[in-house]
Design a protein around this motif. Structure first.
Motif, mmCIF file in Angstrom:
data_model
loop_
_atom_site.group_PDB
_atom_site.id
_atom_site.type_symbol
_atom_site.label_atom_id
_atom_site.label_comp_id
_atom_site.label_asym_id
_atom_site.label_seq_id
_atom_site.Cartn_x
_atom_site.Cartn_y
_atom_site.Cartn_z
ATOM 1 N N GLY A 75 1.528 50.043 46.578
ATOM 2 C CA GLY A 75 1.270 48.694 46.050
ATOM 3 C C GLY A 75 0.038 48.265 45.380
ATOM 4 N N VAL A 76 0.073 47.659 44.276
ATOM 5 C CA VAL A 76 -1.174 47.520 43.592
ATOM 6 C C VAL A 76 -1.600 45.835 43.934
ATOM 7 N N ALA A 77 -0.797 45.061 43.462
ATOM 8 C CA ALA A 77 -0.968 43.728 43.618
ATOM 9 C C ALA A 77 0.408 42.859 43.983
ATOM 10 N N LEU A 78 0.396 41.756 44.495
ATOM 11 C CA LEU A 78 1.377 40.844 44.556
ATOM 12 C C LEU A 78 1.090 39.307 44.596
ATOM 13 N N ILE A 79 1.954 38.565 44.055
ATOM 14 C CA ILE A 79 1.759 37.036 44.029
ATOM 15 C C ILE A 79 2.952 36.210 44.464
ATOM 16 N N SER A 80 2.759 35.402 45.195
ATOM 17 C CA SER A 80 3.680 34.431 45.802
ATOM 18 C C SER A 80 4.121 33.606 44.490
ATOM 19 N N TRP A 81 5.364 33.588 44.286
ATOM 20 C CA TRP A 81 5.807 32.744 43.210
ATOM 21 C C TRP A 81 5.626 31.259 43.097
ATOM 22 N N GLY A 82 5.747 30.675 44.428
ATOM 23 C CA GLY A 82 5.744 29.293 44.395
ATOM 24 C C GLY A 82 4.186 29.013 44.507
ATOM 25 N N ALA A 83 3.203 29.423 45.391
ATOM 26 C CA ALA A 83 2.066 29.072 45.570
ATOM 27 C C ALA A 83 1.079 29.752 44.627
ATOM 28 N N GLY A 84 1.279 30.886 44.238
ATOM 29 C CA GLY A 84 0.535 31.555 43.411
ATOM 30 C C GLY A 84 -0.538 32.404 44.163
ATOM 31 N N THR A 85 -0.441 32.372 45.425
ATOM 32 C CA THR A 85 -1.595 33.193 46.265
ATOM 33 C C THR A 85 -1.325 34.660 45.889
ATOM 34 N N THR A 86 -2.257 35.341 45.968
ATOM 35 C CA THR A 86 -2.364 36.918 45.562
ATOM 36 C C THR A 86 -2.787 37.738 46.723
ATOM 37 N N LEU A 87 -2.695 39.165 46.544
ATOM 38 C CA LEU A 87 -3.010 40.077 47.329
ATOM 39 C C LEU A 87 -3.202 41.372 46.425
ATOM 40 N N TYR A 88 -4.411 41.868 46.759
ATOM 41 C CA TYR A 88 -4.672 43.286 46.089
ATOM 42 C C TYR A 88 -4.981 44.649 46.698
ATOM 43 N N ALA A 89 -4.358 45.575 46.299
ATOM 44 C CA ALA A 89 -4.882 46.883 46.991
ATOM 45 C C ALA A 89 -6.402 47.031 46.969
ATOM 46 N N ASP A 90 -7.097 47.802 47.887
ATOM 47 C CA ASP A 90 -8.694 47.680 47.774
ATOM 48 C C ASP A 90 -9.081 48.605 46.479
ATOM 49 N N SER A 91 -8.064 49.396 46.106
ATOM 50 C CA SER A 91 -8.561 50.401 45.012
ATOM 51 C C SER A 91 -8.664 49.794 43.734
ATOM 52 N N VAL A 92 -8.152 48.475 43.651
ATOM 53 C CA VAL A 92 -8.141 47.562 42.261
ATOM 54 C C VAL A 92 -8.493 46.372 42.395
ATOM 55 N N LYS A 93 -9.207 45.943 43.520
ATOM 56 C CA LYS A 93 -9.920 44.533 43.812
ATOM 57 C C LYS A 93 -10.985 44.496 42.872
ATOM 58 N N GLY A 94 -11.074 43.309 42.077
ATOM 59 C CA GLY A 94 -12.299 43.032 41.257
ATOM 60 C C GLY A 94 -11.904 43.859 39.975
ATOM 61 N N ARG A 95 -10.968 44.671 39.665
ATOM 62 C CA ARG A 95 -10.747 44.980 38.301
ATOM 63 C C ARG A 95 -9.272 44.707 37.941
ATOM 64 N N PHE A 96 -8.181 44.218 38.637
ATOM 65 C CA PHE A 96 -7.052 43.871 38.221
ATOM 66 C C PHE A 96 -6.796 42.281 38.877
ATOM 67 N N THR A 97 -6.043 41.859 37.914
ATOM 68 C CA THR A 97 -5.477 40.375 38.047
ATOM 69 C C THR A 97 -3.987 40.358 38.149
ATOM 70 N N ILE A 98 -3.648 39.939 38.927
ATOM 71 C CA ILE A 98 -2.094 39.209 38.929
ATOM 72 C C ILE A 98 -1.908 37.848 38.705
ATOM 73 N N SER A 99 -1.073 37.459 37.693
ATOM 74 C CA SER A 99 -0.720 36.239 37.447
ATOM 75 C C SER A 99 0.762 35.778 37.305
ATOM 76 N N ARG A 100 1.116 34.652 37.313
ATOM 77 C CA ARG A 100 2.368 34.570 36.711
ATOM 78 C C ARG A 100 2.637 33.191 35.759
ATOM 79 N N ASP A 101 3.621 33.208 35.070
ATOM 80 C CA ASP A 101 3.729 31.837 34.255
ATOM 81 C C ASP A 101 5.343 31.604 34.572
ATOM 82 N N LYS A 102 5.257 30.623 35.445
ATOM 83 C CA LYS A 102 6.551 29.978 35.778
ATOM 84 C C LYS A 102 7.456 29.735 34.701
ATOM 85 N N ALA A 103 6.940 28.979 33.446
ATOM 86 C CA ALA A 103 7.746 28.693 32.372
ATOM 87 C C ALA A 103 8.537 29.907 31.832
#
Length: 120
Positions: free
Chosen positions: A45-73
């Motif tokens: 696992g690298v990163a995840l995002i809760s679709w509704g709230a947009g809260t995220t979680l990252y693996a330690d290996s990618v923190k500060g380098r990767f950003t997960i986001s979503r576009d609901k539309a």
């Protein structure tokens, strides 16, 4: 269904964005995640995002380098990757599940994967 795209070849220190478009409705309770699998290694696992709230979680290996986001539309989840390293080389998969988990077994819907290669 999930359709991932945007992989490619990049040099160390470079950046890349991969996208995952979902067909059909995504419920607010869903979790969208990115996993990766390097040759000869387990899927991680690298990163995840809760679709509704947009809260995220990252693996330690990618923190500060990767950003997960979503576009609901657009029903799309993105993974913006920066300061890429050779060890980030892998096939990147998006997945949809019900739990905020970095364990691949907790996901039942997967995209086809997009390859990212980082040269040294």
């Amino acid at each position: 269904q999930l359709q991932a795209c945007g992989g490619g070849f990049v040099q160390t220190g470079g950046f890349l964005r991969v996208s995952c478009a979902a067909s059909g409705r995504i419920f607010s309770s869903a979790v969208l995640s990115w996993f990766r699998q390097a040759p000869g290694k387990k899927r991680e696992g690298v990163a995840l995002i809760s679709w509704g709230a947009g809260t995220t979680l990252y693996a330690d290996s990618v923190k500060g380098r990767f950003t997960i986001s979503r576009d609901k539309a657009e029903n799309t989840v993105y993974l913006q990757m920066s300061n890429l390293k050779p060890e980030d080389t892998a096939v990147y998969y998006c997945a949809k599940g019900k739990y905020r988990s970095m364990t691949s077994e907790d996901y039942d819907i997967w995209g086809q994967g997009t390859e990212v290669t980082v040269s040294s």
